[in-house]
Scaffold this active site. Sequence first.
Site, PDB file in Angstrom:
ATOM      1  N   LYS A  43       2.346  -3.596   6.636  1.00  0.00           N
ATOM      2  CA  LYS A  43       2.677  -3.672   5.202  1.00  0.00           C
ATOM      3  C   LYS A  43       4.180  -3.515   5.008  1.00  0.00           C
ATOM      4  O   LYS A  43       4.805  -4.238   4.225  1.00  0.00           O
ATOM      5  CB  LYS A  43       1.918  -2.585   4.423  1.00  0.00           C
ATOM      6  CG  LYS A  43       0.418  -2.828   4.320  1.00  0.00           C
ATOM      7  CD  LYS A  43       0.089  -4.059   3.503  1.00  0.00           C
ATOM      8  CE  LYS A  43      -1.379  -4.362   3.439  1.00  0.00           C
ATOM      9  NZ  LYS A  43      -1.710  -5.692   2.937  1.00  0.00           N
ATOM     10  N   SER A 100       0.832  -1.205   0.000  1.00  0.00           N
ATOM     11  CA  SER A 100       0.000   0.000   0.000  1.00  0.00           C
ATOM     12  C   SER A 100       0.863   1.249   0.000  1.00  0.00           C
ATOM     13  O   SER A 100       1.953   1.270   0.595  1.00  0.00           O
ATOM     14  CB  SER A 100      -0.860  -0.019   1.273  1.00  0.00           C
ATOM     15  OG  SER A 100      -1.495   1.224   1.460  1.00  0.00           O
ATOM     16  N   TYR A 154      -1.418  -0.582  10.769  1.00  0.00           N
ATOM     17  CA  TYR A 154      -1.722  -1.192   9.471  1.00  0.00           C
ATOM     18  C   TYR A 154      -0.555  -0.975   8.500  1.00  0.00           C
ATOM     19  O   TYR A 154      -0.035  -1.917   7.887  1.00  0.00           O
ATOM     20  CB  TYR A 154      -3.024  -0.607   8.895  1.00  0.00           C
ATOM     21  CG  TYR A 154      -3.213  -0.922   7.434  1.00  0.00           C
ATOM     22  CD1 TYR A 154      -3.483  -2.226   7.017  1.00  0.00           C
ATOM     23  CD2 TYR A 154      -3.094   0.067   6.453  1.00  0.00           C
ATOM     24  CE1 TYR A 154      -3.624  -2.535   5.667  1.00  0.00           C
ATOM     25  CE2 TYR A 154      -3.240  -0.234   5.107  1.00  0.00           C
ATOM     26  CZ  TYR A 154      -3.502  -1.526   4.719  1.00  0.00           C
ATOM     27  OH  TYR A 154      -3.633  -1.827   3.380  1.00  0.00           O
TER      28      TYR A 154
HETATM   29  P1  NAD Z   1     -10.987  -6.618   1.485  1.00  0.00           P
HETATM   30  O1  NAD Z   1     -11.149  -6.581   2.971  1.00  0.00           O
HETATM   31  O2  NAD Z   1     -12.156  -6.322   0.638  1.00  0.00           O
HETATM   32  O3  NAD Z   1     -10.396  -8.037   1.045  1.00  0.00           O
HETATM   33  C1  NAD Z   1      -9.559  -8.797   1.873  1.00  0.00           C
HETATM   34  C2  NAD Z   1     -10.113 -10.204   1.913  1.00  0.00           C
HETATM   35  O4  NAD Z   1      -9.265 -11.010   2.728  1.00  0.00           O
HETATM   36  C3  NAD Z   1     -11.515 -10.290   2.527  1.00  0.00           C
HETATM   37  O5  NAD Z   1     -12.328 -11.053   1.683  1.00  0.00           O
HETATM   38  C4  NAD Z   1     -11.309 -10.963   3.872  1.00  0.00           C
HETATM   39  O6  NAD Z   1     -12.426 -11.756   4.243  1.00  0.00           O
HETATM   40  C5  NAD Z   1     -10.077 -11.799   3.603  1.00  0.00           C
HETATM   41  N1  NAD Z   1      -9.226 -12.087   4.763  1.00  0.00           N
HETATM   42  C6  NAD Z   1      -8.723 -11.232   5.670  1.00  0.00           C
HETATM   43  N2  NAD Z   1      -7.944 -11.889   6.550  1.00  0.00           N
HETATM   44  C7  NAD Z   1      -7.957 -13.201   6.175  1.00  0.00           C
HETATM   45  C8  NAD Z   1      -7.342 -14.373   6.660  1.00  0.00           C
HETATM   46  N3  NAD Z   1      -6.542 -14.357   7.731  1.00  0.00           N
HETATM   47  N4  NAD Z   1      -7.573 -15.537   6.035  1.00  0.00           N
HETATM   48  C9  NAD Z   1      -8.377 -15.578   4.945  1.00  0.00           C
HETATM   49  N5  NAD Z   1      -8.983 -14.504   4.429  1.00  0.00           N
HETATM   50  C10 NAD Z   1      -8.763 -13.327   5.036  1.00  0.00           C
HETATM   51  O7  NAD Z   1      -9.772  -5.652   1.135  1.00  0.00           O
HETATM   52  P2  NAD Z   1      -9.301  -5.128  -0.280  1.00  0.00           P
HETATM   53  O8  NAD Z   1      -9.634  -3.698  -0.367  1.00  0.00           O
HETATM   54  O9  NAD Z   1      -9.718  -6.046  -1.342  1.00  0.00           O
HETATM   55  O10 NAD Z   1      -7.728  -5.214  -0.057  1.00  0.00           O
HETATM   56  C11 NAD Z   1      -6.977  -6.334  -0.472  1.00  0.00           C
HETATM   57  C12 NAD Z   1      -5.540  -6.151  -0.029  1.00  0.00           C
HETATM   58  O11 NAD Z   1      -5.038  -4.931  -0.572  1.00  0.00           O
HETATM   59  C13 NAD Z   1      -5.353  -6.034   1.484  1.00  0.00           C
HETATM   60  O12 NAD Z   1      -4.166  -6.683   1.827  1.00  0.00           O
HETATM   61  C14 NAD Z   1      -5.228  -4.550   1.701  1.00  0.00           C
HETATM   62  O13 NAD Z   1      -4.476  -4.252   2.850  1.00  0.00           O
HETATM   63  C15 NAD Z   1      -4.509  -4.114   0.449  1.00  0.00           C
HETATM   64  N6  NAD Z   1      -4.748  -2.715   0.081  1.00  0.00           N
HETATM   65  C16 NAD Z   1      -6.031  -2.248  -0.026  1.00  0.00           C
HETATM   66  C17 NAD Z   1      -6.253  -0.912  -0.354  1.00  0.00           C
HETATM   67  C18 NAD Z   1      -7.651  -0.349  -0.423  1.00  0.00           C
HETATM   68  O14 NAD Z   1      -7.798   0.867  -0.320  1.00  0.00           O
HETATM   69  N7  NAD Z   1      -8.690  -1.154  -0.606  1.00  0.00           N
HETATM   70  C19 NAD Z   1      -5.161  -0.067  -0.597  1.00  0.00           C
HETATM   71  C20 NAD Z   1      -3.873  -0.588  -0.491  1.00  0.00           C
HETATM   72  C21 NAD Z   1      -3.675  -1.916  -0.147  1.00  0.00           C
HETATM   73  C1  WQD Z   2      -9.291   9.950   0.814  1.00  0.00           C
HETATM   74  C2  WQD Z   2      -9.463  11.443   1.054  1.00  0.00           C
HETATM   75  C3  WQD Z   2      -9.676  12.003   3.389  1.00  0.00           C
HETATM   76  C4  WQD Z   2     -13.504   9.927   3.960  1.00  0.00           C
HETATM   77  C5  WQD Z   2      -6.753   4.952   2.956  1.00  0.00           C
HETATM   78  C6  WQD Z   2      -5.725   4.242   3.766  1.00  0.00           C
HETATM   79  C7  WQD Z   2      -4.664   3.689   2.862  1.00  0.00           C
HETATM   80  C8  WQD Z   2      -5.259   2.847   1.735  1.00  0.00           C
HETATM   81  C9  WQD Z   2      -6.364   3.555   1.024  1.00  0.00           C
HETATM   82  C10 WQD Z   2      -5.193   0.556   2.373  1.00  0.00           C
HETATM   83  C11 WQD Z   2      -8.659  11.953   2.238  1.00  0.00           C
HETATM   84  C12 WQD Z   2     -10.944  12.316   2.657  1.00  0.00           C
HETATM   85  C13 WQD Z   2     -12.343  10.447   3.436  1.00  0.00           C
HETATM   86  C14 WQD Z   2     -14.540  10.817   4.343  1.00  0.00           C
HETATM   87  C15 WQD Z   2     -13.179  12.666   3.629  1.00  0.00           C
HETATM   88  N1  WQD Z   2      -5.823   1.644   2.227  1.00  0.00           N
HETATM   89  N2  WQD Z   2     -12.189  11.800   3.282  1.00  0.00           N
HETATM   90  N3  WQD Z   2     -14.331  12.145   4.163  1.00  0.00           N
HETATM   91  O1  WQD Z   2      -6.886   8.039   3.610  1.00  0.00           O
HETATM   92  O2  WQD Z   2      -5.992   8.260   1.253  1.00  0.00           O
HETATM   93  O3  WQD Z   2      -6.135   6.048   2.275  1.00  0.00           O
HETATM   94  O4  WQD Z   2      -7.302   4.050   1.982  1.00  0.00           O
HETATM   95  O5  WQD Z   2      -4.020   0.363   2.206  1.00  0.00           O
HETATM   96  O6  WQD Z   2      -3.837   2.939   3.665  1.00  0.00           O
HETATM   97  O7  WQD Z   2      -5.136   5.163   4.685  1.00  0.00           O
HETATM   98  O8  WQD Z   2      -8.211   7.167   1.622  1.00  0.00           O
HETATM   99  O9  WQD Z   2     -10.583   7.160   1.011  1.00  0.00           O
HETATM  100  O10 WQD Z   2      -9.947   7.251   3.464  1.00  0.00           O
HETATM  101  O11 WQD Z   2      -9.524   9.249   2.029  1.00  0.00           O
HETATM  102  O12 WQD Z   2     -13.053  13.875   3.511  1.00  0.00           O
HETATM  103  O13 WQD Z   2     -15.597  10.407   4.860  1.00  0.00           O
HETATM  104  O14 WQD Z   2     -10.828  11.673   1.401  1.00  0.00           O
HETATM  105  O15 WQD Z   2      -9.391  12.979   4.350  1.00  0.00           O
HETATM  106  O16 WQD Z   2      -8.226  13.252   1.924  1.00  0.00           O
HETATM  107  P1  WQD Z   2      -6.754   7.493   2.265  1.00  0.00           P
HETATM  108  P2  WQD Z   2      -9.646   7.648   2.055  1.00  0.00           P
END
Ligand code: NAD
Ligand code: WQD
Length: 360
Positions: free
Chosen positions: A167, A139, A163
């Site tokens: 990562k 991430s 978190y």
């Molecule tokens: P999500 O929560 O929708 O998907 C994660 C899935 O993993 C879920 O289906 C959950 O049930 C499953 N899971 C969690 N822990 C588990 C375990 N121990 N065993 C089996 N299954 C498990 O999240 P997402 O948004 O699809 O994110 C996927 C990956 O990408 C995550 O590792 C997340 O940290 C990373 N990521 C997400 C974002 C984002 O903004 N969505 C951004 C950067 C990185």
């Molecule tokens: C985006 C912008 C908020 C909600 C997060 C995690 C990051 C990654 C992606 C997993 C920011 C603003 C948000 C709201 C708002 N996840 N905001 N009102 O914070 O960039 O990233 O998700 O890895 O680790 O930190 O994404 O969608 O939460 O926010 O004003 O109700 O929207 O302040 O500027 P962020 P976000």
Amino acid sequence: MNNSKSTLQRKRVNILKILVTGGAGFIGSHTVVELLDRGDQVVIVDDLSNSHLKVVDRIEKITGKRPDFFLANICDFSAMEKVFKQYDFDFVIHFAGSKAVGESVEKPLLYYRNNLESTWVLIELMAKYNVKSIIFSSSATVYGQPDAVPIIETSPYSPTNPYGETKMINELFLKDVTAAYPDISVICLRYFNPIGAHESGIIGEDPQGIPNNLMPFITQVAIGIREELFVFGNNFDTHDGTGVRDYIHVVDLAKGHLAAVDYLKANPDASFLIINLGTGRGYSVLDLVKTFSEVTGIEIPYRITERRAGDIATCYADVSLAKDLLGWEAKFDLKRMCKDSWRWQSQNPKGYCGNCSQKE
Ligand code: NAD
Ligand code: WQD
């Protein structure tokens, strides 16, 4: 006759068998659709802690193919060993993990265990069963407050919450693994801000409770679940004072994983790589609200509130490495992201099943 038979055999040999952990989740499910659509064989392991079994039906509805599914916790070594014994995997794509920043501050034990032990189990089993390639979901959060934008992969680690720390530690662990096991190749993909949904509106993001992220909050306001959007601060050093992020369509992101798989297939000697996946463009909170209203015709009432703790002003990716190395770049613009997010929310006002149990 002989010719067509050998073509058929070659095609079969090229089918990849891929373990997708967390494949029922938001990004995982979209990636599974893309993998199945191009003919790869997919095995999902998910404990449904943040998703629904219905996702597997929906994947089948889109692709006409049903991925094998195992309900298991990736941290459960013996459950995972059964899966590794049953299949001869070519690749692992490891999405499973806990991802809520605020929750990670309250529950560091859960986050450290779930996000670190899962990767450890997978690597142990990959070494034992001779699986050589893994793509890890990292991430942009590992950068924390960046020194400069666009952010390049060599920028220093500076995560600001448990978190993000999990990562970072995963990346360091995987790097050490590749040093000790030269046969294992790793790509860590650092995602920026994934939004959007499959164009069918059949799968999408289904947060439990109050959404932490901006786009699902906006779509829930649009559908009438929430009254107004709280904009977290309008005094950042950005063009309109609200936070700027690199929003990327989840289908583009999914395709980035296919490009990473192809890269490792073509470069089996690759060791350890970290690659940003973003669009390289930044949009503010108010840009997103405005674009969403433009494409849907729905006004989003909002109120400016205090900054959210830990939020930074601006974050967007330098995407040149993904382009140079993987030949991948994001295609969909912000309008398309908004349209697809809204199609998913409007076709599924309560997500996958409203109040039903996740195991249904
Ligand atoms: P999500 O929560 O929708 O998907 C994660 C899935 O993993 C879920 O289906 C959950 O049930 C499953 N899971 C969690 N822990 C588990 C375990 N121990 N065993 C089996 N299954 C498990 O999240 P997402 O948004 O699809 O994110 C996927 C990956 O990408 C995550 O590792 C997340 O940290 C990373 N990521 C997400 C974002 C984002 O903004 N969505 C951004 C950067 C990185
Ligand atoms: C985006 C912008 C908020 C909600 C997060 C995690 C990051 C990654 C992606 C997993 C920011 C603003 C948000 C709201 C708002 N996840 N905001 N009102 O914070 O960039 O990233 O998700 O890895 O680790 O930190 O994404 O969608 O939460 O926010 O004003 O109700 O929207 O302040 O500027 P962020 P976000």
